[in-house]
Write a protein that holds these residues in place. Structure first.
Motif, mmCIF file in Angstrom:
data_model
loop_
_atom_site.group_PDB
_atom_site.id
_atom_site.type_symbol
_atom_site.label_atom_id
_atom_site.label_comp_id
_atom_site.label_asym_id
_atom_site.label_seq_id
_atom_site.Cartn_x
_atom_site.Cartn_y
_atom_site.Cartn_z
ATOM 1 N N UNK A 158 -5.112 -24.960 2.345
ATOM 2 C CA UNK A 158 -5.742 -23.653 2.199
ATOM 3 C C UNK A 158 -4.885 -22.560 2.828
ATOM 4 N N UNK A 159 -4.373 -22.862 4.030
ATOM 5 C CA UNK A 159 -3.530 -21.866 4.700
ATOM 6 C C UNK A 159 -2.262 -21.595 3.898
ATOM 7 N N UNK A 160 -1.655 -22.696 3.407
ATOM 8 C CA UNK A 160 -0.426 -22.515 2.620
ATOM 9 C C UNK A 160 -0.703 -21.745 1.337
ATOM 10 N N UNK A 161 -1.797 -22.125 0.645
ATOM 11 C CA UNK A 161 -2.124 -21.424 -0.602
ATOM 12 C C UNK A 161 -2.514 -19.980 -0.336
ATOM 13 N N UNK A 162 -3.291 -19.793 0.761
ATOM 14 C CA UNK A 162 -3.692 -18.418 1.087
ATOM 15 C C UNK A 162 -2.469 -17.572 1.422
ATOM 16 N N UNK A 163 -1.519 -18.154 2.171
ATOM 17 C CA UNK A 163 -0.303 -17.419 2.486
ATOM 18 C C UNK A 163 0.480 -17.042 1.231
ATOM 19 N N UNK A 164 0.507 -18.008 0.300
ATOM 20 C CA UNK A 164 1.230 -17.723 -0.956
ATOM 21 C C UNK A 164 0.533 -16.613 -1.742
ATOM 22 N N UNK A 165 -0.806 -16.705 -1.816
ATOM 23 C CA UNK A 165 -1.538 -15.709 -2.587
ATOM 24 C C UNK A 165 -1.500 -14.338 -1.912
ATOM 25 N N UNK A 166 -1.516 -14.314 -0.585
ATOM 26 C CA UNK A 166 -1.472 -13.040 0.120
ATOM 27 C C UNK A 166 -0.102 -12.395 0.040
ATOM 28 N N UNK A 167 0.925 -13.238 -0.075
ATOM 29 C CA UNK A 167 2.282 -12.713 -0.081
ATOM 30 C C UNK A 167 2.531 -11.832 -1.311
ATOM 31 N N UNK A 168 1.953 -12.191 -2.448
ATOM 32 C CA UNK A 168 2.220 -11.437 -3.684
ATOM 33 C C UNK A 168 1.709 -10.003 -3.619
ATOM 34 N N UNK A 169 0.413 -9.774 -3.308
ATOM 35 C CA UNK A 169 -0.019 -8.363 -3.226
ATOM 36 C C UNK A 169 0.627 -7.612 -2.071
ATOM 37 N N UNK A 170 0.873 -8.289 -0.964
ATOM 38 C CA UNK A 170 1.515 -7.607 0.159
ATOM 39 C C UNK A 170 2.938 -7.178 -0.202
ATOM 40 N N UNK A 171 3.658 -8.053 -0.892
ATOM 41 C CA UNK A 171 5.024 -7.712 -1.295
ATOM 42 C C UNK A 171 5.027 -6.528 -2.254
ATOM 43 N N UNK A 172 4.087 -6.566 -3.208
ATOM 44 C CA UNK A 172 4.005 -5.462 -4.168
ATOM 45 C C UNK A 172 3.642 -4.158 -3.469
ATOM 46 N N UNK A 173 2.657 -4.242 -2.547
ATOM 47 C CA UNK A 173 2.266 -3.040 -1.819
ATOM 48 C C UNK A 173 3.432 -2.512 -0.983
ATOM 49 N N UNK A 174 4.147 -3.382 -0.306
ATOM 50 C CA UNK A 174 5.255 -2.943 0.524
ATOM 51 C C UNK A 174 6.345 -2.286 -0.313
ATOM 52 N N UNK A 175 6.613 -2.870 -1.483
ATOM 53 C CA UNK A 175 7.645 -2.294 -2.354
ATOM 54 C C UNK A 175 7.258 -0.888 -2.809
ATOM 55 N N UNK A 176 6.024 -0.720 -3.264
ATOM 56 C CA UNK A 176 5.572 0.587 -3.743
ATOM 57 C C UNK A 176 5.547 1.610 -2.614
ATOM 58 N N UNK A 177 5.067 1.180 -1.428
ATOM 59 C CA UNK A 177 5.008 2.119 -0.294
ATOM 60 C C UNK A 177 6.421 2.484 0.159
ATOM 61 N N UNK A 178 7.353 1.511 0.140
ATOM 62 C CA UNK A 178 8.741 1.811 0.509
ATOM 63 C C UNK A 178 9.336 2.843 -0.440
ATOM 64 N N UNK A 179 9.022 2.710 -1.730
ATOM 65 C CA UNK A 179 9.539 3.691 -2.694
ATOM 66 C C UNK A 179 8.996 5.083 -2.389
ATOM 67 N N UNK A 180 7.717 5.159 -2.057
ATOM 68 C CA UNK A 180 7.128 6.459 -1.751
ATOM 69 C C UNK A 180 7.724 7.049 -0.479
ATOM 70 N N UNK A 181 7.901 6.220 0.535
ATOM 71 C CA UNK A 181 8.464 6.702 1.799
ATOM 72 C C UNK A 181 9.916 7.127 1.615
#
Length: 477
Positions: free
Chosen positions: A261-284
């Protein structure tokens, strides 16, 4: 006693049990031997007191006549060679008691005090009495004796006399004393032997417990749940060992599921976090470099961040629902399940723009947590809405506690059906759609908690039918 270790308590209890048994046997043996000795002594007394004309050495009318004629209450010792100068056998004491209670001693017969029981025989109230007493032998020494007092008739005229005959209790008390000493020694040896045997038995019996203790300590020290103990026999210790192995196997499986569960949750959380970080980095970066992004690009990035945040919020909520069911206490109350389904259908209609959601709901009351039940039904309806084609129809029915949610989408392949309720599992056709793969896992968990079951099958003509069955009643109790 509770402060003693288990081995010490078993040894002590075994020793105590054997000690009580040995003591009981010893006491019973002593009393049985005592009764036998007294019985033998009483038979001798009856033989000695049978009356005149008996065996050689028994009293005769001549001796009685002499005793009565020269009646004296003092012991008479005579060692001459006269016919009446013999010593009575076995240290016997004898005397005559007259009707007035006067004692007439006999030659070498010693003397005994006259009790009230003896006087009752003298008065004719009783024919015979038998009891323990004391007396003085022919040598003037005091002895403890067994006394029999009986009435005898010496001639045809019915001349009646009362004779007291006694034998020393020494032939009873000495064997009993020796027997008591022997039994005491045997009991002591038995108790010591039982203590040693109890210790040996305790050690042998507790070896499986020692192995189990070592295994538990090994698990506590290393956190290695693969430790197993040998399962031998069918007794309680073997059952305890099997229970321990079953428990560690269940814990290992639970630990493995937690890791997954932890491994799967980490994998699933990584995708939206990565996308959010990329978009926010572009804005900044756009703001820092002073090069503004085109308005449509900036709007698209912000919409993407908002969508990823919604997905992340939903995913975290699902993880809390699955991973921490005890975080919020469940309120198992009577729930109008048809009303829960109706609210879920209304939410599905709001989310499914352009879709037709029909509902045919019959009353059904269940025991469960209202929030969890509504979350499960909403997940089923959301799945149906998500996989329905544009302008499609979702059919929801509730009849006799069976909820059916049917869509007309692409359906689920036969090879994917066994995995649809696993955490984070998503079919290849659904991986491009929003979602975390936890919705149906939550439905399965809620169904189990409510005592029901859930299944997913392919619908005739295409689409999927989700079936949720819960125990309950048609009317409110």
């Amino acid at each position: 006693m509770r402060r003693l270790p288990l081995r010490g308590r078993i040894t002590l209890l075994a020793s105590a049990a054997v000690a009580v048994a040995v003591a009981a046997c010893a006491v019973a043996s002593w009393f049985l031997v005592r009764d036998a000795l007294y019985g033998q002594l009483d038979r001798q007394l009856h033989a000695q007191a049978e009356g005149p004309g008996g065996r050689e050495g028994d009293w005769t009318p001549r001796e009685i006549a002499i005793a009565v004629q020269s009646c004296t209450s003092e012991p008479i010792s005579d060692t001459d060679d006269s016919p009446f100068g013999f010593r009575p056998p076995n240290g016997r004491l004898q005397q005559v008691v007259l009707d007035n209670g006067q004692v007439c001693t006999m030659r070498n017969g010693g003397k005994m005090p006259v009790s009230e029981a003896d006087l009752s025989v003298v008065r004719g109230e009783r024919e015979q009495v038998l009891y323990n007493g004391s007396g003085t032998d022919a040598d003037g020494e005091r002895v403890n004796v067994r006394i029999i007092t009986s009435a005898r008739y010496l001639n045809a005229d019915g001349y009646r006399i009362t004779v007291m005959t006694a034998l020393p209790l020494q032939q009873v008390t000495e064997p009993l004393r020796e027997l008591a000493l022997t039994l005491l020694l045997v009991s002591a040896c038995g108790i010591v032997g039982s203590a040693i045997a109890g210790l040996v038995i305790a050690r042998a019996s507790l070896k499986p417990v020692d192995r189990l203790t070592d295994a538990v300590e090994e698990v506590a020290r290393t956190e290695d749940l693969s430790v197993r103990i040998p399962e031998e026999g069918t007794d309680e210790i073997a059952r305890l060992g099997r229970s321990f192995n079953t428990m560690t196997a269940a814990l290992a499986a639970s630990q493995e599921r937690q890791r997954n569960l932890i491994a799967d949750a980490g994998h699933e959380l990584r995708t939206p976090l990565t996308s959010m970080r990329t978009n926010i980095d572009l804005l900044i970066r756009s703001q820092e470099t002073g090069r503004d992004l085109p308005p449509e690009t900036k709007t698209r990035l912000l919409d993407s961040v908002r969508a990823q945040m919604r997905e992340l919020t939903s995913l975290i909520g699902d993880l809390l629902q699955l991973g921490s069911p005890a975080a919020k206490p469940r309120q198992h109350t009577e729930v109008a399940f048809h009303e829960v389904v109706e609210r879920a259908v209304e939410r599905a209609r709001l989310r499914g723009h352009g879709l037709t959601v029909t509902a045919d709901l019959k009353p059904w009351w269940v025991e469960g947590d209202p929030d969890s039940l509504e979350r499960a039904v909403v997940n089923l309806c959301d799945n149906a809405v998500k996989f329905s084609p544009p302008a499609g129809t979702v059919e929801v029915t509730l009849n006799d506690g069976v909820l059916l949610v049917r869509d007309h989408g692409p359906g689920v392949s036969e090879e994917d059906l066994p995995y649809v309720f696993e955490r984070f599992w998503r079919s290849p056709s659904a991986r491009s759609l929003p979602g975390s793969g936890l919705g149906l896992a939550i439905v399965a968990q809620v169904a189990r908690e409510a005592g029901g079951d859930v299944s997913l099958t392919a619908a005739p003509g295409g689409g999927t039918v989700a079936r949720l069955s819960l125990p309950g009643t048609l009317i409110r109790s």
